[in-house]
Design a protein around this motif. Structure first.
Motif, PDB file in Angstrom:
ATOM      1  N   PHE A 224       0.817  -1.223   0.000  1.00 11.89           N
ATOM      2  CA  PHE A 224       0.000   0.000   0.000  1.00 11.89           C
ATOM      3  C   PHE A 224       0.848   1.270   0.000  1.00 11.89           C
ATOM      4  CE2 PHE A 224      -2.268  -3.402   2.273  1.00 11.89           C
ATOM      5  CZ  PHE A 224      -3.344  -3.560   1.411  1.00 11.89           C
ATOM      6  N   LYS A 225       2.119   1.143  -0.389  1.00  8.93           N
ATOM      7  CA  LYS A 225       3.025   2.298  -0.367  1.00  8.93           C
ATOM      8  C   LYS A 225       2.590   3.405  -1.327  1.00  8.93           C
ATOM      9  CE  LYS A 225       6.035   1.097   2.746  1.00  8.93           C
ATOM     10  NZ  LYS A 225       6.154   1.878   4.011  1.00  8.93           N
ATOM     11  N   ASP A 226       1.867   3.036  -2.381  1.00 16.03           N
ATOM     12  CA  ASP A 226       1.439   4.035  -3.374  1.00 16.03           C
ATOM     13  C   ASP A 226       0.208   4.817  -2.923  1.00 16.03           C
ATOM     14  OD1 ASP A 226       3.485   3.279  -5.028  1.00 16.03           O
ATOM     15  OD2 ASP A 226       2.265   1.908  -6.223  1.00 16.03           O
ATOM     16  N   TRP A 227      -0.426   4.385  -1.849  1.00 16.06           N
ATOM     17  CA  TRP A 227      -1.654   5.039  -1.396  1.00 16.06           C
ATOM     18  C   TRP A 227      -1.340   6.262  -0.534  1.00 16.06           C
ATOM     19  CZ3 TRP A 227      -6.964   3.953  -2.002  1.00 16.06           C
ATOM     20  CH2 TRP A 227      -7.251   2.865  -2.838  1.00 16.06           C
ATOM     21  N   LYS A 228      -2.221   7.264  -0.619  1.00 17.92           N
ATOM     22  CA  LYS A 228      -2.110   8.482   0.182  1.00 17.92           C
ATOM     23  C   LYS A 228      -3.367   8.673   1.026  1.00 17.92           C
ATOM     24  CE  LYS A 228       1.684   9.751  -2.067  1.00 17.92           C
ATOM     25  NZ  LYS A 228       3.010   9.684  -1.445  1.00 17.92           N
ATOM     26  N   LEU A 229      -3.192   9.338   2.156  1.00 17.09           N
ATOM     27  CA  LEU A 229      -4.311   9.756   3.007  1.00 17.09           C
ATOM     28  C   LEU A 229      -4.304  11.279   3.073  1.00 17.09           C
ATOM     29  CD1 LEU A 229      -6.572   9.412   5.173  1.00 17.09           C
ATOM     30  CD2 LEU A 229      -4.743   9.183   6.881  1.00 17.09           C
ATOM     31  N   HIS A 230      -5.422  11.892   2.692  1.00 14.78           N
ATOM     32  CA  HIS A 230      -5.571  13.338   2.820  1.00 14.78           C
ATOM     33  C   HIS A 230      -6.485  13.642   4.003  1.00 14.78           C
ATOM     34  CE1 HIS A 230      -4.479  14.585  -1.592  1.00 14.78           C
ATOM     35  NE2 HIS A 230      -3.491  13.978  -0.955  1.00 14.78           N
ATOM     36  N   ILE A 231      -6.000  14.425   4.940  1.00 10.78           N
ATOM     37  CA  ILE A 231      -6.803  14.905   6.070  1.00 10.78           C
ATOM     38  C   ILE A 231      -7.077  16.383   5.821  1.00 10.78           C
ATOM     39  CG2 ILE A 231      -6.848  15.352   8.549  1.00 10.78           C
ATOM     40  CD1 ILE A 231      -5.063  12.891   8.935  1.00 10.78           C
ATOM     41  N   VAL A 232      -8.355  16.727   5.689  1.00  9.83           N
ATOM     42  CA  VAL A 232      -8.743  18.077   5.291  1.00  9.83           C
ATOM     43  C   VAL A 232      -9.465  18.767   6.445  1.00  9.83           C
ATOM     44  CG1 VAL A 232     -10.001  19.471   3.598  1.00  9.83           C
ATOM     45  CG2 VAL A 232      -9.016  17.267   2.912  1.00  9.83           C
ATOM     46  N   GLY A 233      -8.895  19.863   6.938  1.00  9.12           N
ATOM     47  CA  GLY A 233      -9.558  20.592   8.014  1.00  9.12           C
ATOM     48  C   GLY A 233      -8.588  21.431   8.822  1.00  9.12           C
ATOM     49  N   ASP A 234      -9.133  22.220   9.710  1.00  7.82           N
ATOM     50  CA  ASP A 234      -8.340  23.049  10.620  1.00  7.82           C
ATOM     51  C   ASP A 234      -8.854  22.836  12.041  1.00  7.82           C
ATOM     52  OD1 ASP A 234      -6.606  24.572   8.778  1.00  7.82           O
ATOM     53  OD2 ASP A 234      -8.513  25.321   8.008  1.00  7.82           O
ATOM     54  N   GLY A 235      -8.035  23.205  13.028  1.00  3.32           N
ATOM     55  CA  GLY A 235      -8.480  23.072  14.409  1.00  3.32           C
ATOM     56  C   GLY A 235      -7.324  23.087  15.391  1.00  3.32           C
ATOM     57  N   ASP A 236      -7.683  22.969  16.670  1.00  6.74           N
ATOM     58  CA  ASP A 236      -6.710  23.108  17.759  1.00  6.74           C
ATOM     59  C   ASP A 236      -5.614  22.046  17.744  1.00  6.74           C
ATOM     60  OD1 ASP A 236      -8.176  25.257  18.623  1.00  6.74           O
ATOM     61  OD2 ASP A 236      -9.288  24.140  20.151  1.00  6.74           O
TER      62      ASP A 236
END
Length: 375
Positions: A224-236
């Motif tokens: 799964f090395k080619d896979w990416k995770l995008h975390i979208v957001g802002d916060g503390d």
């Protein structure tokens, strides 16, 4: 024209509750005169878009006093010593805001008041000829210590904790009305994309810390090395999350992206949606993901995900906090493009049948008619 006064904690912050208020009020304004009052105002700008026919009213230009998370043991002690003072200060602020709100409500004389706060309006509050609806956005545990006795009408987003609320408030009326999605896109995502997305406020309850731990379990497998995770957001927790990503050497596969109003492009860039929240009301991100036919995966927490995800049909529901199970089911989705497509189609079908604007707004209209006949 009937008047509706909607109460929201803070119009200037990014959150699911605030998004729901924007969606609901923009539909209600087609048939009602809508006023929205914001108790607090942490930031200068209002985040979501509102119809020009909606009157937005700020009760204050301040934000609620909160205590930041700290790691240093000495500062932790100071934080706990300061907690009673902060609670006392917030109670004083709320009392001042309550007086302002009562004055405002008497001036507007709304037919209906919809309160989206946790405890700002309680059973002692009354405006002549106004029906009050408490819209519950979270799990029962958040509300169980509040004094909401005397409130006649509660709207829950899910029936899962209905019995708990009925037991605590046996003389109140309860209605189940989920949140809706304003527009169901004609677009479906491309399932060949090797990208998982997760959208939300970067706060403790959203579970991004444990999502990073799950991603570490996945990235330990070279498949799964080619896979990416995008975390979208802002916060503390943004800096804490960034530090954890760096410490686990995941900065090449996890991309932190700021909150964007063009969230559609984020959903369409992925082939799987992952949520790791510790608790929710009714998670709009899962519904939004479904509009783009994304298969979804989430922990089976007390409320929310099981109303949206049909386990093993539109996605996976995972035993709460079982990180290994979550990682394994996510791997199954990542390995099988056809399964992603099949589950994604089912996800979109669920959204159309349960969470479309047309379906949900009928339920609100029926409630308003019932309240009018009860007067």
């Amino acid at each position: 024209m009937k008047k509706i006064l909607i109460v929201v904690p803070d119009l200037s912050i990014v959150g699911g509750r605030e998004r729901v208020v924007a969606n609901l009020s923009n539909e209600l304004v087609k048939n009602y005169k809508i006023y929205i009052t914001s108790i607090f105002n942490a930031n200068k700008n209002i985040v979501f878009n509102y119809s020009k026919n909606i009157e937005l009213i700020k009760l204050s230009d301040i934000k609620e006093i909160t205590l930041s998370n700290v790691k240093n043991p000495f500062f932790k002690i100071l934080r706990e010593l300061a907690r009673p003072l902060v609670r006392f200060a917030n109670r004083i602020i709320i009392k001042i805001m309550s007086r302002r709100f009562i004055k405002l409500a008497k001036k507007i004389e709304p037919d209906i008041i919809i309160d989206n706060s946790d405890s700002f309006i309680n059973g002692k509050f009354a405006v002549k000829n106004s029906a009050v609806i408490k819209l519950i956005h979270g799990k029962f545990d958040i509300y169980k210590n509040f004094n909401l006795d005397g409130l006649q009408n509660f709207v829950l987003l899910s029936s899962q904790e209905l019995d708990k609320f009925k037991t605590k408030y046996p003389n109140s009326n309860f209605y189940i009305i989920p949140n809706f999605i304003p527009n169901i896109s004609n677009l479906n995502t491309n399932y060949s994309q090797k990208l998982v997305v997760s959208v939300g406020r970067l706060s403790k309850e959203k579970g991004f810390i444990r999502l990073i731990d799950i991603w570490k379990l996945i990235q330990d497998n070279k498949e799964f090395k080619d896979w990416k995770l995008h975390i979208v957001g802002d916060g503390d927790l943004k800096e804490q999350i960034k530090t954890k990503i760096d410490n686990l050497n995941l900065s090449n596969s996890i991309i932190l992206k700021p909150f964007t109003k063009d969230v559609e492009s984020e959903y369409l860039s992925a082939s799987i949606y992952a949520m790791a929240s510790h608790f929710e009301g009714l998670p709009m991100v899962l519904i939004e993901a479904g509009t783009y036919a994304l298969p979804t995966i989430a922990f089976d927490i007390a409320t929310g995900p099981s109303d949206i995800i049909e386990d093993e049909k539109s996605g996976f529901l995972i035993t709460d906090n079982n990180l290994n199970e979550y990682a394994n089911k996510l791997k199954i989705l990542m390995q099988d493009e056809n399964l992603r497509a099949k589950m994604g189609e089912k996800s979109k079908e669920i959204v159309k049948n349960k969470f479309s604007k047309e379906v949900v707004m009928k339920q609100w209209e029926n409630l308003f008619k019932r309240l009018k006949s009860d007067k």
